[in-house]
Design a protein around this motif. Structure first.
Motif, PDB file in Angstrom:
ATOM      1  N   ASP A  68     -13.439   4.245   3.963  1.00 30.57           N
ATOM      2  CA  ASP A  68     -12.821   3.075   4.365  1.00 30.57           C
ATOM      3  C   ASP A  68     -11.997   2.488   3.451  1.00 30.57           C
ATOM      4  OD1 ASP A  68     -14.036   0.742   5.741  1.00 30.57           O
ATOM      5  OD2 ASP A  68     -15.237   0.585   4.089  1.00 30.57           O
ATOM      6  N   GLU A  69     -11.243   2.629   3.438  1.00 27.79           N
ATOM      7  CA  GLU A  69     -10.084   1.632   3.290  1.00 27.79           C
ATOM      8  C   GLU A  69      -9.368   0.164   3.231  1.00 27.79           C
ATOM      9  OE1 GLU A  69      -6.318   4.315   2.731  1.00 27.79           O
ATOM     10  OE2 GLU A  69      -7.228   5.811   3.935  1.00 27.79           O
ATOM     11  N   LYS A  70      -9.612   0.039   2.401  1.00 27.94           N
ATOM     12  CA  LYS A  70      -9.473  -1.870   1.893  1.00 27.94           C
ATOM     13  C   LYS A  70      -8.528  -2.482   2.957  1.00 27.94           C
ATOM     14  CE  LYS A  70     -11.299  -2.933  -2.619  1.00 27.94           C
ATOM     15  NZ  LYS A  70     -10.379  -3.588  -3.401  1.00 27.94           N
ATOM     16  N   ALA A  71      -7.213  -1.562   3.696  1.00 26.71           N
ATOM     17  CA  ALA A  71      -6.093  -2.046   4.240  1.00 26.71           C
ATOM     18  C   ALA A  71      -6.308  -1.641   5.909  1.00 26.71           C
ATOM     19  CB  ALA A  71      -4.840  -1.014   4.313  1.00 26.71           C
ATOM     20  N   ASN A  72      -7.501  -1.427   6.146  1.00 25.69           N
ATOM     21  CA  ASN A  72      -8.111  -1.045   7.556  1.00 25.69           C
ATOM     22  C   ASN A  72      -8.310  -2.764   7.923  1.00 25.69           C
ATOM     23  OD1 ASN A  72      -7.026   1.438   7.832  1.00 25.69           O
ATOM     24  ND2 ASN A  72      -8.932   2.027   7.789  1.00 25.69           N
ATOM     25  N   PRO A  73      -9.107  -3.311   7.917  1.00 21.86           N
ATOM     26  CA  PRO A  73      -9.734  -3.519   6.934  1.00 21.86           C
ATOM     27  C   PRO A  73     -10.948  -3.210   6.332  1.00 21.86           C
ATOM     28  CG  PRO A  73     -10.713  -5.381   8.095  1.00 21.86           C
ATOM     29  CD  PRO A  73      -9.197  -4.446   9.414  1.00 21.86           C
ATOM     30  N   PRO A  74     -11.984  -3.191   5.423  1.00 19.98           N
ATOM     31  CA  PRO A  74     -13.079  -2.273   5.609  1.00 19.98           C
ATOM     32  C   PRO A  74     -14.264  -2.291   6.942  1.00 19.98           C
ATOM     33  CG  PRO A  74     -12.663  -3.263   3.461  1.00 19.98           C
ATOM     34  CD  PRO A  74     -12.032  -4.034   4.486  1.00 19.98           C
ATOM     35  N   LYS A  75     -14.821  -1.417   7.035  1.00 19.16           N
ATOM     36  CA  LYS A  75     -15.706  -1.055   8.045  1.00 19.16           C
ATOM     37  C   LYS A  75     -17.003  -1.323   7.500  1.00 19.16           C
ATOM     38  CE  LYS A  75     -17.584   1.379  11.698  1.00 19.16           C
ATOM     39  NZ  LYS A  75     -17.545   2.918  12.330  1.00 19.16           N
ATOM     40  N   TYR A  76     -17.454  -1.505   6.090  1.00 14.44           N
ATOM     41  CA  TYR A  76     -18.811  -1.689   5.929  1.00 14.44           C
ATOM     42  C   TYR A  76     -18.883  -2.455   4.646  1.00 14.44           C
ATOM     43  CZ  TYR A  76     -19.368   3.340   8.486  1.00 14.44           C
ATOM     44  OH  TYR A  76     -18.894   4.449   9.147  1.00 14.44           O
ATOM     45  N   ARG A 280      -2.013   1.091  -5.894  1.00  7.60           N
ATOM     46  CA  ARG A 280      -0.944   0.355  -6.220  1.00  7.60           C
ATOM     47  C   ARG A 280      -1.671  -0.922  -5.095  1.00  7.60           C
ATOM     48  NH1 ARG A 280       3.269   3.414  -3.438  1.00  7.60           N
ATOM     49  NH2 ARG A 280       3.926   3.830  -5.918  1.00  7.60           N
ATOM     50  N   TYR A 281      -2.154   0.056  -3.899  1.00  6.03           N
ATOM     51  CA  TYR A 281      -2.499  -1.085  -2.837  1.00  6.03           C
ATOM     52  C   TYR A 281      -3.887  -1.745  -3.138  1.00  6.03           C
ATOM     53  CZ  TYR A 281       1.558   0.812  -0.802  1.00  6.03           C
ATOM     54  OH  TYR A 281       3.301   0.738  -0.441  1.00  6.03           O
ATOM     55  N   GLU A 282      -5.222  -0.776  -3.530  1.00  8.11           N
ATOM     56  CA  GLU A 282      -6.360  -0.844  -3.869  1.00  8.11           C
ATOM     57  C   GLU A 282      -7.005  -1.248  -4.771  1.00  8.11           C
ATOM     58  OE1 GLU A 282      -8.294   1.654  -0.388  1.00  8.11           O
ATOM     59  OE2 GLU A 282      -6.870   3.066  -0.350  1.00  8.11           O
ATOM     60  N   GLY A 283      -6.352  -0.613  -6.154  1.00  7.89           N
ATOM     61  CA  GLY A 283      -6.677  -1.098  -7.184  1.00  7.89           C
ATOM     62  C   GLY A 283      -7.108  -0.238  -8.269  1.00  7.89           C
ATOM     63  N   LEU A 284      -7.643  -0.184  -9.236  1.00  6.72           N
ATOM     64  CA  LEU A 284      -8.566   0.684  -9.826  1.00  6.72           C
ATOM     65  C   LEU A 284     -10.071   0.848  -9.362  1.00  6.72           C
ATOM     66  CD1 LEU A 284      -7.710   2.293 -12.245  1.00  6.72           C
ATOM     67  CD2 LEU A 284      -8.603   0.594 -13.605  1.00  6.72           C
ATOM     68  N   ALA A 285     -10.110  -0.034  -9.335  1.00 11.03           N
ATOM     69  CA  ALA A 285     -12.096  -0.160  -8.455  1.00 11.03           C
ATOM     70  C   ALA A 285     -11.619   1.123  -7.416  1.00 11.03           C
ATOM     71  CB  ALA A 285     -12.405  -1.068  -8.629  1.00 11.03           C
ATOM     72  N   ALA A 286     -10.944   1.407  -6.966  1.00 13.37           N
ATOM     73  CA  ALA A 286     -11.486   2.035  -5.723  1.00 13.37           C
ATOM     74  C   ALA A 286     -11.382   3.263  -6.242  1.00 13.37           C
ATOM     75  CB  ALA A 286      -9.249   2.060  -5.004  1.00 13.37           C
ATOM     76  N   PHE A 287     -10.731   3.653  -7.038  1.00 13.13           N
ATOM     77  CA  PHE A 287     -10.806   5.563  -7.787  1.00 13.13           C
ATOM     78  C   PHE A 287     -12.437   5.114  -7.858  1.00 13.13           C
ATOM     79  CE2 PHE A 287      -6.717   4.912  -9.510  1.00 13.13           C
ATOM     80  CZ  PHE A 287      -6.175   5.758  -8.542  1.00 13.13           C
ATOM     81  N   TYR A 288     -13.624   4.318  -7.780  1.00 14.22           N
ATOM     82  CA  TYR A 288     -15.178   4.658  -8.096  1.00 14.22           C
ATOM     83  C   TYR A 288     -16.234   4.188  -7.093  1.00 14.22           C
ATOM     84  CZ  TYR A 288     -14.345   5.960 -13.227  1.00 14.22           C
ATOM     85  OH  TYR A 288     -13.984   6.443 -14.311  1.00 14.22           O
ATOM     86  N   LYS A 289     -15.169   4.286  -5.510  1.00 17.77           N
ATOM     87  CA  LYS A 289     -15.335   4.216  -4.792  1.00 17.77           C
ATOM     88  C   LYS A 289     -17.112   5.166  -4.328  1.00 17.77           C
ATOM     89  CE  LYS A 289     -12.695   1.818  -1.170  1.00 17.77           C
ATOM     90  NZ  LYS A 289     -12.043   1.649   0.325  1.00 17.77           N
ATOM     91  N   GLY A 290     -18.057   4.771  -3.659  1.00 22.94           N
ATOM     92  CA  GLY A 290     -19.167   5.140  -3.028  1.00 22.94           C
ATOM     93  C   GLY A 290     -19.794   6.247  -5.086  1.00 22.94           C
ATOM     94  N   THR A 291     -19.525   5.287  -6.012  1.00 24.08           N
ATOM     95  CA  THR A 291     -20.448   5.969  -7.487  1.00 24.08           C
ATOM     96  C   THR A 291     -21.595   6.055  -7.448  1.00 24.08           C
ATOM     97  OG1 THR A 291     -17.655   5.300  -8.147  1.00 24.08           O
ATOM     98  CG2 THR A 291     -19.987   5.698  -9.720  1.00 24.08           C
ATOM     99  N   VAL A 292     -22.414   4.766  -6.742  1.00 21.06           N
ATOM    100  CA  VAL A 292     -23.547   4.323  -6.652  1.00 21.06           C
ATOM    101  C   VAL A 292     -23.982   5.670  -5.521  1.00 21.06           C
ATOM    102  CG1 VAL A 292     -25.871   3.403  -6.371  1.00 21.06           C
ATOM    103  CG2 VAL A 292     -23.299   1.907  -6.756  1.00 21.06           C
TER     104      VAL A 292
END
Length: 323
Positions: A68-76, A280-292
């Motif tokens: 669920d990429e931010k650029a879409n924008p997010p669906k969830y 570049r487009y989503e930031g460092l936090a995007a690398f931890y998407k789905g962590t929980v």
């Protein structure tokens, strides 16, 4: 003679070793029992199959959030919203979309993982049969690389495509075999090996971290007795800790791997390009998407797998004598 020594003047065989029962017994009793790779393959396969049936919904949610990429924008809006939307659109069975591909892969994946690990660790143990933490890490790395190339990459590619396909207006995959046939027809066998580099990095580091932590905790718990009994609950706790360590250690690689295997993978030139575009487009936090959701799934996953694996090996040791 009663002393165990030959009489003076008698022939001494070159294979003769003085019998010192009081010294030999403790050494024999103190040597750790090795697990035959064949037993590890069978036990690992059984453990992997049972585990994925229990934990798959958390894997589904994790994958959806990572796609669920931010650029879409997010669906969830988060974990609960993802579950809610999926159930509303597809029912509870929607949380099990892609299970077949993961189930077909989890059995051989765990079989390869534990088989390779036991084979390598049997070669790496010291004279007392003990495996130190550093060698445990290297054996885990080897097991992770083997499972990535032989099983995980094609399995994960198919799974991610199935899950991603469900988000489209008109899903085109009718089932596991139909989906595999369509992927191969459109992209060839190469289509099932998208994100191989990222998968090797992810699985290699995954198993290196997990087996390093498990080896360290088991050595600490057993102390000077390598054959000390470990309660299944203790094994489960150790497994959960190992799983948590691997999540925090390599979730960024898991995110990159997932993107490289999704239906939009064609827009990335390679693994490095994927990582740079996310940054570049989503930031460092995007690398931890789905962590929980991944944390919950992996901790439960690793705990269950190690418990079942150890218990199945105990049963096999009773019926399958390999010493």
């Amino acid at each position: 003679t009663t002393s165990g020594l030959p009489r003076a003047g008698s022939f001494i065989s070159p294979f003769y070793r003085p019998r010192c029962l009081s010294a030999a017994a403790p050494a024999s009793a103190g040597r750790a029992k090795l697990t035959h790779p064949g037993k590890a393959i069978l036990a690992g396969g059984i453990a992997g199959g049972i585990e994925i049936c229990i934990t798959f919904p958390t894997e589904y949610v994790k994958t959806q959030l990572q796609l669920d990429e931010k650029a879409n924008p997010p669906k969830y809006r988060g974990i609960s919203d993802c579950v809610k939307q999926t159930v509303q659109s597809h029912g509870v069975k929607g949380l099990y979309r892609g299970l077949s591909s993961l189930l077909y892969g989890s059995i051989p994946k765990s079989a390869v993982r534990f088989g390779v690990f036991e084979y390598l660790s049997n070669q790496a143990r010291d004279e007392s049969g003990r495996l130190d933490s550093t060698r445990g890490l290297l054996c885990g790395l080897g097991a992770g690389v083997f499972e990535a190339v032989l099983v995980v990459c094609p399995m994960e590619t198919i799974k991610v495509k199935f899950i991603h396909d469900q988000t489209s207006a008109n899903p085109k995959y009718k089932g596991f075999f139909h989906g595999v046939r369509e992927i191969i027809r459109a992209q060839g066998l190469r289509g099932t090996y998208q994100g191989l580099t990222a998968t090797v990095l992810k699985q290699g580091s995954n198993q290196a971290i997990r087996f390093f932590v498990m080896t360290s905790l088991k050595n600490w718990y057993k102390g000077d007795n390598p054959n000390k009994y470990i309660n299944p609950l203790v094994t489960g706790v150790f497994g959960a800790v190992a799983g948590a360590a691997s999540v925090f250690g390599n979730t960024p690689l898991d995110v990159i791997k997932t993107r490289m295997q999704g239906l939009e993978a064609h827009k990335y030139k390679n693994t490095l390009d994927c990582a740079m575009r996310i940054l570049r487009y989503e930031g460092l936090a995007a690398f931890y998407k789905g962590t929980v959701p991944r944390l919950g799934r992996v901790c439960l996953d690793v705990a269950i797998v190690f418990i079942i694996y150890e218990e199945v090996v105990k049963v096999l040791n009773k019926v399958w004598h390999t010493d």
